[in-house]
Design a protein around this motif. Structure first.
Motif, PDB file in Angstrom:
ATOM      1  N   GLY A   1       0.751  -0.937  -0.063  1.00  0.00           N
ATOM      2  CA  GLY A   1       0.037  -0.016   0.095  1.00  0.00           C
ATOM      3  C   GLY A   1       0.950   1.313  -0.038  1.00  0.00           C
ATOM      4  O   GLY A   1       0.352   2.367   0.270  1.00  0.00           O
ATOM      5  N   ASP A   2       1.961   1.178  -0.358  1.00  0.00           N
ATOM      6  CA  ASP A   2       3.081   2.200  -0.369  1.00  0.00           C
ATOM      7  C   ASP A   2       2.753   3.085  -1.792  1.00  0.00           C
ATOM      8  O   ASP A   2       2.500   2.316  -2.834  1.00  0.00           O
ATOM      9  N   PRO A   3       3.048   4.307  -1.910  1.00  0.00           N
ATOM     10  CA  PRO A   3       2.811   5.301  -3.051  1.00  0.00           C
ATOM     11  C   PRO A   3       3.994   4.595  -4.030  1.00  0.00           C
ATOM     12  O   PRO A   3       5.121   4.317  -3.732  1.00  0.00           O
ATOM     13  N   LEU A   4       3.625   4.673  -5.232  1.00  0.00           N
ATOM     14  CA  LEU A   4       4.615   4.606  -6.284  1.00  0.00           C
ATOM     15  C   LEU A   4       5.518   5.674  -6.631  1.00  0.00           C
ATOM     16  O   LEU A   4       5.149   6.735  -6.275  1.00  0.00           O
ATOM     17  N   PRO A   5       6.761   5.310  -6.575  1.00  0.00           N
ATOM     18  CA  PRO A   5       7.782   6.570  -6.916  1.00  0.00           C
ATOM     19  C   PRO A   5       7.557   7.183  -7.845  1.00  0.00           C
ATOM     20  O   PRO A   5       7.864   6.346  -9.143  1.00  0.00           O
ATOM     21  N   VAL A   6       6.974   8.272  -8.158  1.00  0.00           N
ATOM     22  CA  VAL A   6       6.826   9.151  -9.496  1.00  0.00           C
ATOM     23  C   VAL A   6       7.641  10.227  -9.361  1.00  0.00           C
ATOM     24  O   VAL A   6       7.265  11.185  -8.273  1.00  0.00           O
ATOM     25  N   GLY A   7       8.298  10.596 -10.426  1.00  0.00           N
ATOM     26  CA  GLY A   7       8.749  11.868 -10.446  1.00  0.00           C
ATOM     27  C   GLY A   7      10.198  12.083  -9.740  1.00  0.00           C
ATOM     28  O   GLY A   7      10.485  13.203  -9.424  1.00  0.00           O
ATOM     29  N   VAL A   8      10.917  11.164  -9.310  1.00  0.00           N
ATOM     30  CA  VAL A   8      12.213  11.331  -8.762  1.00  0.00           C
ATOM     31  C   VAL A   8      13.157  11.418  -9.702  1.00  0.00           C
ATOM     32  O   VAL A   8      13.476  10.388 -10.558  1.00  0.00           O
ATOM     33  N   ILE A   9      13.937  12.424  -9.745  1.00  0.00           N
ATOM     34  CA  ILE A   9      14.928  12.554 -10.616  1.00  0.00           C
ATOM     35  C   ILE A   9      16.379  12.593 -10.041  1.00  0.00           C
ATOM     36  O   ILE A   9      16.751  13.120  -8.836  1.00  0.00           O
ATOM     37  N   VAL A  10      17.272  11.610 -10.530  1.00  0.00           N
ATOM     38  CA  VAL A  10      18.576  11.487  -9.939  1.00  0.00           C
ATOM     39  C   VAL A  10      19.606  12.677 -10.339  1.00  0.00           C
ATOM     40  O   VAL A  10      19.528  13.086 -11.435  1.00  0.00           O
ATOM     41  N   ASP A  11      19.885  13.542  -9.181  1.00  0.00           N
ATOM     42  CA  ASP A  11      20.738  14.703  -9.467  1.00  0.00           C
ATOM     43  C   ASP A  11      21.993  14.363  -9.887  1.00  0.00           C
ATOM     44  O   ASP A  11      22.233  12.756 -10.209  1.00  0.00           O
TER      45      ASP A  11
END
Length: 96
Positions: free
Chosen positions: A55-65
């Motif tokens: 039930g965790d949120p999908l990781p969306v929009g995380v950009i690797v710096d």
């Protein structure tokens, strides 16, 4: 469902280590950079299934710096078979 993930691969001893800040806890390794990438891509569907099951949120929009000096940034589009979350619940199959 298509999922695009950025991840890093860096030398680790005699091999290579692949990981992504967007997918905490998902780490793979390989004897070569290519093998580490292949193992990482292969592990993503199981990781996402686990996220949905918990039930965790999908990781969306995380950009690797900027990657660490020795790391190489990779971006892969991974096709993940989508399973409705209610099918992933344990025990109650009354909605199937």
């Amino acid at each position: 469902m298509k999922f695009t993930v950025q991840f890093l691969v860096e030398p680790d001893g005699d091999g290579f280590h692949a990981y992504s800040p967007a997918l905490p806890g998902l780490h793979t390794d390989g004897a070569s950079e290519r093998e580490a990438v292949r193992e990482f891509v292969a592990a993503v569907p199981a990781y996402l299934e686990s996220v949905l099951q918990h039930g965790d949120p999908l990781p969306v929009g995380v950009i690797v710096d900027a990657p660490p000096v020795a790391a190489v940034r990779h971006t892969e589009e991974i096709t993940v078979p989508w399973v409705p979350p209610f099918l992933l619940t344990s025990g109650d199959n009354s909605r199937i």
